[in-house]
Write a protein that holds these residues in place. Sequence first.
Motif, PDB file in Angstrom:
ATOM      1  N   LEU A 123     -28.073  64.738  92.009  1.00 16.56           N
ATOM      2  CA  LEU A 123     -27.618  63.495  91.483  1.00 16.56           C
ATOM      3  C   LEU A 123     -28.792  62.597  90.978  1.00 16.56           C
ATOM      4  CD1 LEU A 123     -25.175  61.407  91.519  1.00 16.56           C
ATOM      5  CD2 LEU A 123     -25.754  60.615  93.891  1.00 16.56           C
ATOM      6  N   VAL A 124     -29.822  62.595  91.937  1.00 18.87           N
ATOM      7  CA  VAL A 124     -31.080  61.933  91.195  1.00 18.87           C
ATOM      8  C   VAL A 124     -31.755  62.590  90.126  1.00 18.87           C
ATOM      9  CG1 VAL A 124     -33.288  60.974  92.061  1.00 18.87           C
ATOM     10  CG2 VAL A 124     -31.334  60.877  93.605  1.00 18.87           C
ATOM     11  N   LEU A 125     -31.969  63.891  90.127  1.00 15.38           N
ATOM     12  CA  LEU A 125     -32.710  64.615  89.064  1.00 15.38           C
ATOM     13  C   LEU A 125     -32.031  64.873  87.880  1.00 15.38           C
ATOM     14  CD1 LEU A 125     -34.808  67.116  91.419  1.00 15.38           C
ATOM     15  CD2 LEU A 125     -35.791  64.995  90.536  1.00 15.38           C
ATOM     16  N   TYR A 126     -30.943  65.002  88.072  1.00 10.51           N
ATOM     17  CA  TYR A 126     -30.020  65.366  86.677  1.00 10.51           C
ATOM     18  C   TYR A 126     -30.430  64.151  85.336  1.00 10.51           C
ATOM     19  CZ  TYR A 126     -26.227  66.556  83.705  1.00 10.51           C
ATOM     20  OH  TYR A 126     -25.588  66.955  82.491  1.00 10.51           O
ATOM     21  N   PRO A 127     -30.125  63.114  85.918  1.00 13.20           N
ATOM     22  CA  PRO A 127     -30.458  61.960  84.881  1.00 13.20           C
ATOM     23  C   PRO A 127     -31.826  61.910  84.250  1.00 13.20           C
ATOM     24  CG  PRO A 127     -29.972  60.766  86.770  1.00 13.20           C
ATOM     25  CD  PRO A 127     -29.661  62.176  87.143  1.00 13.20           C
ATOM     26  N   VAL A 128     -32.904  62.226  85.216  1.00 15.23           N
ATOM     27  CA  VAL A 128     -33.979  62.277  84.821  1.00 15.23           C
ATOM     28  C   VAL A 128     -34.485  63.490  83.918  1.00 15.23           C
ATOM     29  CG1 VAL A 128     -36.454  62.736  85.630  1.00 15.23           C
ATOM     30  CG2 VAL A 128     -35.036  61.424  86.984  1.00 15.23           C
ATOM     31  N   ALA A 129     -34.074  64.562  84.163  1.00 13.73           N
ATOM     32  CA  ALA A 129     -33.993  65.719  83.377  1.00 13.73           C
ATOM     33  C   ALA A 129     -33.327  65.436  81.826  1.00 13.73           C
ATOM     34  CB  ALA A 129     -33.348  66.925  84.066  1.00 13.73           C
ATOM     35  N   ILE A 130     -32.279  64.597  81.909  1.00 20.36           N
ATOM     36  CA  ILE A 130     -31.751  64.402  80.708  1.00 20.36           C
ATOM     37  C   ILE A 130     -32.663  63.548  79.797  1.00 20.36           C
ATOM     38  CG2 ILE A 130     -29.995  63.133  79.412  1.00 20.36           C
ATOM     39  CD1 ILE A 130     -28.172  64.006  81.857  1.00 20.36           C
ATOM     40  N   VAL A 131     -33.079  62.463  80.460  1.00 21.74           N
ATOM     41  CA  VAL A 131     -34.324  61.677  79.663  1.00 21.74           C
ATOM     42  C   VAL A 131     -35.487  62.237  79.252  1.00 21.74           C
ATOM     43  CG1 VAL A 131     -35.708  59.639  80.071  1.00 21.74           C
ATOM     44  CG2 VAL A 131     -33.466  59.436  81.097  1.00 21.74           C
ATOM     45  N   GLU A 132     -36.084  63.221  80.192  1.00 20.19           N
ATOM     46  CA  GLU A 132     -37.167  63.982  79.713  1.00 20.19           C
ATOM     47  C   GLU A 132     -36.711  64.835  78.465  1.00 20.19           C
ATOM     48  OE1 GLU A 132     -40.042  64.087  80.680  1.00 20.19           O
ATOM     49  OE2 GLU A 132     -40.270  62.984  82.604  1.00 20.19           O
ATOM     50  N   MET A 133     -35.515  65.438  78.409  1.00 21.62           N
ATOM     51  CA  MET A 133     -35.297  66.351  77.442  1.00 21.62           C
ATOM     52  C   MET A 133     -35.059  65.646  76.042  1.00 21.62           C
ATOM     53  SD  MET A 133     -35.733  69.510  78.452  1.00 21.62           S
ATOM     54  CE  MET A 133     -34.716  70.407  77.332  1.00 21.62           C
ATOM     55  N   VAL A 134     -34.373  64.483  76.357  1.00 20.51           N
ATOM     56  CA  VAL A 134     -33.889  63.710  74.945  1.00 20.51           C
ATOM     57  C   VAL A 134     -35.347  63.111  74.321  1.00 20.51           C
ATOM     58  CG1 VAL A 134     -32.961  61.764  74.216  1.00 20.51           C
ATOM     59  CG2 VAL A 134     -31.570  63.377  75.515  1.00 20.51           C
ATOM     60  N   THR A 135     -36.115  62.433  75.257  1.00 21.38           N
ATOM     61  CA  THR A 135     -37.515  61.886  74.551  1.00 21.38           C
ATOM     62  C   THR A 135     -38.413  62.931  74.128  1.00 21.38           C
ATOM     63  OG1 THR A 135     -38.636  62.002  77.046  1.00 21.38           O
ATOM     64  CG2 THR A 135     -37.337  59.793  76.361  1.00 21.38           C
ATOM     65  N   ALA A 136     -38.300  64.160  74.620  1.00 14.92           N
ATOM     66  CA  ALA A 136     -39.146  65.353  73.972  1.00 14.92           C
ATOM     67  C   ALA A 136     -38.493  65.988  72.761  1.00 14.92           C
ATOM     68  CB  ALA A 136     -39.471  66.335  75.129  1.00 14.92           C
ATOM     69  N   TRP A 137     -37.422  65.368  72.191  1.00 17.93           N
ATOM     70  CA  TRP A 137     -36.588  65.719  71.337  1.00 17.93           C
ATOM     71  C   TRP A 137     -36.109  67.235  71.165  1.00 17.93           C
ATOM     72  CZ3 TRP A 137     -35.665  62.342  67.597  1.00 17.93           C
ATOM     73  CH2 TRP A 137     -36.454  60.859  67.597  1.00 17.93           C
ATOM     74  N   ARG A 138     -35.483  67.290  72.380  1.00 17.16           N
ATOM     75  CA  ARG A 138     -35.048  68.732  72.836  1.00 17.16           C
ATOM     76  C   ARG A 138     -33.622  68.677  73.172  1.00 17.16           C
ATOM     77  NH1 ARG A 138     -39.072  71.227  76.858  1.00 17.16           N
ATOM     78  NH2 ARG A 138     -37.762  73.170  76.757  1.00 17.16           N
ATOM     79  N   PHE A 139     -32.853  67.695  72.532  1.00 18.36           N
ATOM     80  CA  PHE A 139     -31.590  67.322  72.750  1.00 18.36           C
ATOM     81  C   PHE A 139     -30.744  68.363  72.574  1.00 18.36           C
ATOM     82  CE2 PHE A 139     -27.381  66.246  70.915  1.00 18.36           C
ATOM     83  CZ  PHE A 139     -26.679  65.586  72.003  1.00 18.36           C
ATOM     84  N   TRP A 140     -30.904  69.413  71.623  1.00 16.28           N
ATOM     85  CA  TRP A 140     -29.888  70.347  71.295  1.00 16.28           C
ATOM     86  C   TRP A 140     -30.139  71.398  72.271  1.00 16.28           C
ATOM     87  CZ3 TRP A 140     -26.033  69.170  68.574  1.00 16.28           C
ATOM     88  CH2 TRP A 140     -26.134  68.277  67.557  1.00 16.28           C
ATOM     89  N   GLU A 141     -31.315  71.737  72.825  1.00 16.76           N
ATOM     90  CA  GLU A 141     -31.513  72.774  73.844  1.00 16.76           C
ATOM     91  C   GLU A 141     -30.858  72.493  75.149  1.00 16.76           C
ATOM     92  OE1 GLU A 141     -35.292  74.219  76.824  1.00 16.76           O
ATOM     93  OE2 GLU A 141     -35.681  73.202  74.731  1.00 16.76           O
ATOM     94  N   LEU A 142     -30.720  70.903  75.318  1.00 14.82           N
ATOM     95  CA  LEU A 142     -30.103  70.442  76.521  1.00 14.82           C
ATOM     96  C   LEU A 142     -28.554  70.538  76.227  1.00 14.82           C
ATOM     97  CD1 LEU A 142     -30.033  68.936  79.134  1.00 14.82           C
ATOM     98  CD2 LEU A 142     -29.658  66.667  77.613  1.00 14.82           C
ATOM     99  N   ALA A 143     -28.241  70.371  75.150  1.00 14.95           N
ATOM    100  CA  ALA A 143     -26.586  70.633  74.719  1.00 14.95           C
ATOM    101  C   ALA A 143     -26.284  72.095  74.980  1.00 14.95           C
ATOM    102  CB  ALA A 143     -26.337  69.922  73.205  1.00 14.95           C
ATOM    103  N   ALA A 144     -27.081  72.836  74.377  1.00 12.57           N
ATOM    104  CA  ALA A 144     -26.889  74.231  74.467  1.00 12.57           C
ATOM    105  C   ALA A 144     -26.715  74.781  75.770  1.00 12.57           C
ATOM    106  CB  ALA A 144     -27.873  75.013  73.760  1.00 12.57           C
ATOM    107  N   PHE A 145     -27.485  74.218  76.841  1.00 15.52           N
ATOM    108  CA  PHE A 145     -27.533  74.666  78.134  1.00 15.52           C
ATOM    109  C   PHE A 145     -26.077  74.163  78.762  1.00 15.52           C
ATOM    110  CE2 PHE A 145     -28.445  73.169  82.416  1.00 15.52           C
ATOM    111  CZ  PHE A 145     -28.692  74.263  83.160  1.00 15.52           C
TER     112      PHE A 145
END
Length: 420
Positions: free
Chosen positions: A306-328
Motif C-alpha cells: 500500500l505504501v510502496l506502490y505509489p512510490v514506485a509509480i512516481v519513480e517510474m513516471v519521473t524517470a520517463w519509464r511510463f510505458w515500462e510500468l504500463a507493460a508491467f
Amino acid sequence: MTLFPFAVILLIVFMNRYVGGVFWKRIRGSEFDATRSDYEPTVTVVIPLFNEGEGVYHTVLSVLAQDYPPEKLNVTVVDDCSKDGSYEWACKAAATCPSRVAVIRNPHNMGKRKGINRAVRKASSEIIVSVDSDVIVDSQAVRRLVARFVRDEIAAVGGRVIASNANDNWLTRMQAIKYFFGYEYLKNLERAFASVMCLSGCLTAYRRHVLLELEPILERRNVLGIAIKYGEDRFLTRQIVKAGYQTVLTLDAVCWTVVPTTLTKYFSQQLRWRRSNLIDFCCGLSHAWRLHPVIGLHYLSQFAMLVLYPVAIVEMVTAWRFWELAAFHVAVLAVFGAIYWQGTRELPESMRVHPGWFLSMSFVMPVTYLLFTPLALFTLDSSSWETRGHAPAPDVPLEEAEPAKGAEPPKPALVEKTAA
C-alpha cells in the motif's frame, strides 16, 4: 530505481494470497469451511439505513424470504434520519410482516456504527446479522452463515458479495472481476487460520455477546482524539481478532450489491476505502505481532505494498519509464484475467464477464493508488455515512441516541400511504 523492490513486495503478497492460500486450504481440508447442522440460533438481521430509497424495501423482502424458521428470525431497520423516502420504504416493507420487522428511527444523525449498536442493544437474539441497505440476500444466506459457528471461539462469519449490476458498463465489469478475486482467492490464507481481517457489512453474522463486549471500543473509536467514522467493517473485524476471537468467511452465503457505475462514484468509494486501509494498517501494527506468524507476514506485506506502490509509480513516471510500468501492469493483469477465465468458464454467461475487461485496471489501479493514497493520508479526519456520497454524520453522544420525552412519533398516515 527499478521495479525490483516493488516486484519483491508484490511477489510476497502473491505468494501469501494465492500460493499460500491454496496450500493451507489443502492442508486444512474439511476444517477449511467446516459446517454444523445442529445449530439453529435466534437471529436478528440489522439493516442500517440512510438515504437508500426504494432499495431498502427489496433488501427487507429478501431477508424475510430466508430459508430459516420465521419464529427465530426478525429484522430491525435503523434509519439514521434519512432525508429522502427511505424511512417510508422501510415502513412499507415492515407492513408486509409487522410481527417480524421493526423500523426504528434515530432522533439524531448518529452514524452507521452507533445506529447498529443501538439495534444490537435492543435485540435479544444470539446472532446478529449485518446487512447493508442496498443488497439482495440469497434465501440460504442466513442458514449458511450460522452453520459456520462450529466453535465457541468463532465470533463472526462473513458471506460473499457479488456485483448485481456487473454488465452495466466497463467499470462494473472490472469491479465484478475484482470482487471475484477478493472472495475466491485473496482471503484464502486468512480463512485457513480463521483470522479474516475484514468481513463486509454487506453480509456478516456476529455473536451478539461479542458485539456488546466490544461496544465501548467501537463507540469511542478515534485517532489522536479525532473521531473516525469510516471503515467500520474493517475496524470491527480487526477488534474481534485482537480480542482473541476467530473470524471466518464462507463463499456459500451470498448477497448481491450494486457497484459504482461512474468513475466519480468509484473514486469516491476508493478514497474512503484507502483511508480505512491506512488507518487500519497503521493502528494494527501495535498488535500485528500477536497474529499467527503467517497472517502477520501477510498483514505487513499488504501494508508495505500500500505504501510502496505509489512510490514506485512516481519513480517510474519521473524517470520517463511510463510505458515500462504500463507493460508491467498489463502483463500482471493479463495473468489474473486468465485465472478469472479458468475459474468462471463453467458458469452461465449471466454470471460472468469477459476477462479482458480486467485490463482496464492497468489504468484505474495506478491512478487510484497514486492520487488517493496521499490524499487519503491528508484527509483521515474526513467522514461520511458511507461510500455513496451521503452527508457526514456528526459525533452525537450515546446518551442522546434515545428519543427525547415527548418526541413526535412517525405519522401513521405517511406509513399507510406508502404501504398502500
